[in-house]
Design an enzyme around this catalytic site. Sequence first.
Site, PDB file in Angstrom:
ATOM      1  N   ASN A  99       0.820  -1.210   0.000  1.00  0.00           N
ATOM      2  CA  ASN A  99       0.000   0.000   0.000  1.00  0.00           C
ATOM      3  C   ASN A  99       0.852   1.257   0.000  1.00  0.00           C
ATOM      4  O   ASN A  99       1.983   1.279   0.482  1.00  0.00           O
ATOM      5  CB  ASN A  99      -0.969  -0.002   1.186  1.00  0.00           C
ATOM      6  CG  ASN A  99      -0.250   0.194   2.494  1.00  0.00           C
ATOM      7  OD1 ASN A  99       0.017   1.325   2.906  1.00  0.00           O
ATOM      8  ND2 ASN A  99       0.113  -0.905   3.140  1.00  0.00           N
ATOM      9  N   CYS A 154     -23.200  11.552  -4.395  1.00  0.00           N
ATOM     10  CA  CYS A 154     -24.529  11.601  -5.014  1.00  0.00           C
ATOM     11  C   CYS A 154     -24.660  10.566  -6.135  1.00  0.00           C
ATOM     12  O   CYS A 154     -25.737  10.030  -6.374  1.00  0.00           O
ATOM     13  CB  CYS A 154     -24.840  13.004  -5.516  1.00  0.00           C
ATOM     14  SG  CYS A 154     -23.634  13.615  -6.676  1.00  0.00           S
TER      15      CYS A 154
END
Length: 586
Positions: A99, A154
């Site tokens: 990572n 959204c």
Amino acid sequence: MLVVGAGGIGCELLKNLVLAGFEDIVVIDLDTIDYSNLNRQFLFSKQHVGMSKSRVAKESVLKYNPDVKIKSYHGNVKDSTYGPSFIKQFDLVLNALDNLSARRHVNRVCLAVGVPLVESGTAGYLGQVQPIIKTVSECFECAPKPSPTTYPVCTIRSNPTKPIHCIIWAKMLFLRLFGKSDDSNAVTDLEETNQQENNDLEELDENEREGVELAKKFVEDDKMKLEQEKDRSYERWIFHKVFHTDVLYLCTLKTLWKGKQEPKPLLLDQLLASMEVATPQNSTGNVLIPDQQVWNVKQNAEVFLKVAKELKASVSEDNKVLEWEKDDDLHLDFVTAASNLRCSIFHLPLSSRFDVKSEAGNVIPAIATTNAIIAGLMVLEAYKILNKQKDRHRYHYLYKNPTRGKLILTARLLEPNPSCYICGSKFANLKINTATTTLNYFMKEVISKHLNIGAPSIFLGETCIYEAAGGEDEDDMGMDYQLPKTLQQLNIIDNTILKIEDFNSDYELQLSITHQTKFPSEEVLFELSGDKASKKHVEKLEDTPQNPEAEDDLQIISGSTKNAKRKREQSTENTSQKMNLVLIDE
Ligand SMILES: [Zn+2]
């Protein structure tokens, strides 16, 4: 030497080091062994599942050479325990990490204490090795790294346009129902009722208003149906709420669907009574293995009910909080079924269990051979560092297809980027709205996410503005009372300079503040100058002809292979903006 990570690359590397005659090795890893590791992390076998990776790796390589002095730590390299004073004791650090955040951290600690680092990464068939030597070569952060793809809330919540949006939503639903949920979860509490937004009703013409009012009536009528389903069973209630009631509500927001097909709410009983027949075949007529079959809508509904019931029972029984695991069959079934049901509502194609697993787990296939090649090249660079053969260091790039007849290409080390805010100037300029930005946003988005600083202290002149809560004492809230204040309230205004210190990595940065009110995107409300690589900072492969073919113009590779391809296509259009090949995923 220190080996950071005992996973795919780490296992190969430890075996190589022991067999090559290195005698004093320390290995650290925070992970435990999982079934899915066993196909390539060959130091582990079935009986080790659940045990510490670093400890088992140590035991396994000792069988190759019992005389090697090897010590293992089960822990996170980012913890202060493994900070500068720990790293200082080594002649060399070898990164075998998976990572970005840990890679950036180790890079900084090594620079702080002047210990050479060999950085590595693989992604599918691609791989690279990068020796990092203070003041001699560029550091891991001299060239900016891409941030992982994020999607606007959204889109996830109300307007998905790709299957991946529904998969992310399904994972959030899973966490909302069975796991830990926070404010970033786009799926709201299912007990809450939808708020009708009447405000802009006046702006609509008569026809539109009629439509909205009709839809409102539908939503009212639906309330009773929802109550009935709740009485029947938990899983039927969830189904009706998220695949019917919530969708009905979305349908009332007419402006969302202008020029688009409206979503279609699902009715459970209708669906279960339908005659839809499963077709376990692909278009060529070949029978597919179960994981590659795409369930039809009815099958998805059946799986959803069954799995939701089981998961609910298991969390209620032991009061458990689940974390989503791509390798857990129940978890994967839930997300596959839920995302497919949502896809059908929004007229998007359905996915197989296999597809959902790779998309939801952000999985790039890990290939044992790639790891083996990269680990071998790391040992070569380790020899050169310990033998102080400065001029012989090389970057190594492993490609999928032979390039100029070679699979592995090498390049001379690049000099440090003088404007790098990690190893160079240690100075960056931040453009941000000081009047509206809270210290909380600044700490989360700029300091933690963007600058990757784990234990920050922030100073304005001699005044300490913020310091991370320290020690084991959980009641110690540190200076959290400062967080709701705006930067301006803390006297951080245009033309001030902040000093940022990271206790864990011994890193210090001067951050010059510029007040700015407008930004190109609504998602990121700041700009950091150090993000742009200096123009001279362009990779040169050895033997590279003047005009390399487009095929060779690999650019920053992030996240998925699809993304990598897209980046490459861009680069053929604009070869002047070439950047370093950087692999960020194991
Ligand atoms: Zn640097």
